[in-house]
Enzyme design. Structure first.
Site, PDB file in Angstrom:
ATOM      1  N   GLY A 117      25.188 -16.362  52.814  1.00 25.26           N
ATOM      2  CA  GLY A 117      24.716 -16.760  54.131  1.00 25.26           C
ATOM      3  C   GLY A 117      25.601 -16.142  55.190  1.00 25.26           C
ATOM      4  O   GLY A 117      26.160 -15.065  54.997  1.00 25.26           O
ATOM      5  N   CYS A 118      25.773 -16.832  56.289  1.00 21.17           N
ATOM      6  CA  CYS A 118      26.598 -16.324  57.384  1.00 21.17           C
ATOM      7  C   CYS A 118      28.016 -16.058  56.874  1.00 21.17           C
ATOM      8  O   CYS A 118      28.656 -16.939  56.302  1.00 21.17           O
ATOM      9  CB  CYS A 118      26.630 -17.335  58.525  1.00 21.17           C
ATOM     10  SG  CYS A 118      27.725 -16.861  59.874  1.00 21.17           S
ATOM     11  N   PHE A 119      28.499 -14.845  57.092  1.00 19.52           N
ATOM     12  CA  PHE A 119      29.811 -14.499  56.538  1.00 19.52           C
ATOM     13  C   PHE A 119      30.960 -15.215  57.202  1.00 19.52           C
ATOM     14  O   PHE A 119      32.042 -15.307  56.630  1.00 19.52           O
ATOM     15  CB  PHE A 119      30.039 -12.998  56.465  1.00 19.52           C
ATOM     16  CG  PHE A 119      29.823 -12.156  57.695  1.00 19.52           C
ATOM     17  CD1 PHE A 119      29.880 -12.651  58.986  1.00 19.52           C
ATOM     18  CD2 PHE A 119      29.567 -10.800  57.533  1.00 19.52           C
ATOM     19  CE1 PHE A 119      29.688 -11.834  60.089  1.00 19.52           C
ATOM     20  CE2 PHE A 119      29.385  -9.965  58.626  1.00 19.52           C
ATOM     21  CZ  PHE A 119      29.442 -10.492  59.908  1.00 19.52           C
TER      22      PHE A 119
END
Length: 165
Positions: free
Chosen positions: A9-11
């Site tokens: 997902g969002c890093f």
């Protein structure tokens, strides 16, 4: 030291989660396994490159064996959600485990088989050799350290728990 590439997902959240785990020595965010060279965040965000937001994780395998690291990673993702983690959706938010060292392949395969047995279905986590990795822009590196109240799809409780894993 070993290096593995994890998309979850969002890093921002994945990097912050991984940084908390004892045995992880370095992390760096970037874009992996797409079809363009040197993509920008804006290109990746708008689904023009096929890259996944990814974290390069360097770890001491004598302190943190690969399979234990992957079990920690599995806590931070929904392994049944394709191209989506939390409120983020699109191919850039897919999950993935990639490596440049083939000696990691058996541990990756075994960890995914164990996960499949636990959840009762095949996880939708891409895995295999890393095709390419490009560093994200500087402002993305350690984003949640610089912006503690910033957006994160991983719960604050799990981020805190990572310190004891």
């Amino acid at each position: 030291m070993k290096t593995i590439y994890l998309a979850g997902g969002c890093f921002w959240g994945t990097q912050h989660f991984m940084r908390q785990i004892r045995g992880v020595t370095e992390t760096r965010v970037g874009y992996a396994n797409g079809h363009t060279d040197h993509p920008t965040y804006d290109e990746v965000k708008h689904n023009h490159t096929g890259h996944a937001e990814t974290v390069e994780v360097v770890y001491d395998e004598t302190v943190l064996p690969t399979r234990k690291l992957l079990k920690c990673y599995f806590l931070s993702v929904d392994p049944t959600s394709l191209n989506r983690q939390g409120m983020d959706f699109g191919i850039q938010y897919r999950t993935g485990i990639w490596y440049t060292d083939e000696s990691l392949a058996p541990d990756v395969e075994a960890a995914l088989q164990e996960l499949a047995a636990e959840i009762g279905c095949e996880p939708v986590i891409e895995h295999g050799p890393l095709q390419q990795f490009f560093d994200a822009e500087t402002y993305h590196q350690d984003y949640l350290v610089k912006n503690p109240a910033g957006y994160c799809h991983i719960s604050r409780e799990l981020l805190e728990k990572a310190k004891s894993l």
